[in-house]
Write a protein that holds these residues in place. Sequence first.
Motif, PDB file in Angstrom:
ATOM      1  N   LEU A 155      87.426 -43.224 -29.691  1.00 54.64           N
ATOM      2  CA  LEU A 155      88.843 -43.496 -29.969  1.00 54.64           C
ATOM      3  C   LEU A 155      89.002 -44.710 -30.879  1.00 54.64           C
ATOM      4  O   LEU A 155      89.827 -44.691 -31.805  1.00 54.64           O
ATOM      5  CB  LEU A 155      89.605 -43.719 -28.660  1.00 54.64           C
ATOM      6  CG  LEU A 155      89.825 -42.501 -27.781  1.00 54.64           C
ATOM      7  CD1 LEU A 155      90.447 -42.908 -26.456  1.00 54.64           C
ATOM      8  CD2 LEU A 155      90.691 -41.483 -28.488  1.00 54.64           C
ATOM      9  N   PRO A 180      92.090 -43.145 -21.070  1.00 51.66           N
ATOM     10  CA  PRO A 180      92.117 -42.695 -22.465  1.00 51.66           C
ATOM     11  C   PRO A 180      93.526 -42.468 -23.012  1.00 51.66           C
ATOM     12  O   PRO A 180      93.781 -42.757 -24.177  1.00 51.66           O
ATOM     13  CB  PRO A 180      91.301 -41.409 -22.457  1.00 51.66           C
ATOM     14  CG  PRO A 180      91.166 -41.008 -21.042  1.00 51.66           C
ATOM     15  CD  PRO A 180      91.354 -42.226 -20.214  1.00 51.66           C
ATOM     16  N   ILE A 194      95.057 -44.285 -26.312  1.00 50.69           N
ATOM     17  CA  ILE A 194      95.651 -43.541 -27.421  1.00 50.69           C
ATOM     18  C   ILE A 194      97.072 -44.025 -27.681  1.00 50.69           C
ATOM     19  O   ILE A 194      97.482 -44.196 -28.837  1.00 50.69           O
ATOM     20  CB  ILE A 194      95.610 -42.032 -27.134  1.00 50.69           C
ATOM     21  CG1 ILE A 194      94.164 -41.535 -27.174  1.00 50.69           C
ATOM     22  CG2 ILE A 194      96.479 -41.249 -28.107  1.00 50.69           C
ATOM     23  CD1 ILE A 194      93.977 -40.112 -26.690  1.00 50.69           C
ATOM     24  N   TYR A 199      96.972 -47.460 -29.463  1.00 51.14           N
ATOM     25  CA  TYR A 199      96.576 -47.304 -30.867  1.00 51.14           C
ATOM     26  C   TYR A 199      97.701 -46.671 -31.686  1.00 51.14           C
ATOM     27  O   TYR A 199      97.964 -47.086 -32.816  1.00 51.14           O
ATOM     28  CB  TYR A 199      95.313 -46.460 -30.993  1.00 51.14           C
ATOM     29  CG  TYR A 199      94.050 -47.150 -30.547  1.00 51.14           C
ATOM     30  CD1 TYR A 199      93.736 -48.433 -30.974  1.00 51.14           C
ATOM     31  CD2 TYR A 199      93.148 -46.519 -29.694  1.00 51.14           C
ATOM     32  CE1 TYR A 199      92.571 -49.062 -30.570  1.00 51.14           C
ATOM     33  CE2 TYR A 199      91.986 -47.136 -29.289  1.00 51.14           C
ATOM     34  CZ  TYR A 199      91.701 -48.411 -29.726  1.00 51.14           C
ATOM     35  OH  TYR A 199      90.555 -49.037 -29.331  1.00 51.14           O
TER      36      TYR A 199
END
Length: 128
Positions: free
Chosen positions: A32, A96, A100, A103
């Motif tokens: 990622l 996760p 995400i 980001y």
Amino acid sequence: MTASDDLNAAPTVRSDSDGTRPRTPLWLAVTLAVLFGLFYAYDVFEALGNLIGISDFANQLDASINGFGWVLLVLGLVLPLVLFAIAFSLGRNRGPLAQIAFYAVGLGLSAVLSLDIIAAFARWIPIG
């Protein structure tokens, strides 16, 4: 307390209040970070292109960029790097989906602030 009492006891539920969160496996966290890092790197290269292009354009016009203009151009270059570092540090010990989200929010903020810098440069910074 006997062994049968341990088997019949209710399982403990882990929650975020005691500091435990689902952690992302290292391979997924690195994937990622690299994937989103490429998008942030594109923003940095775009800002570098703006810096070089505008300074070259000013030189062709035999003009100069004032100090505030240079601050805005350098800020546009540094801002995606800072936002990536913030998103990485905030999402480091999370799942996760949270990584995400951090980001993606950082990329959106980088895009908005880059457009603001370009608009401010076009409106407030005279070349000459």
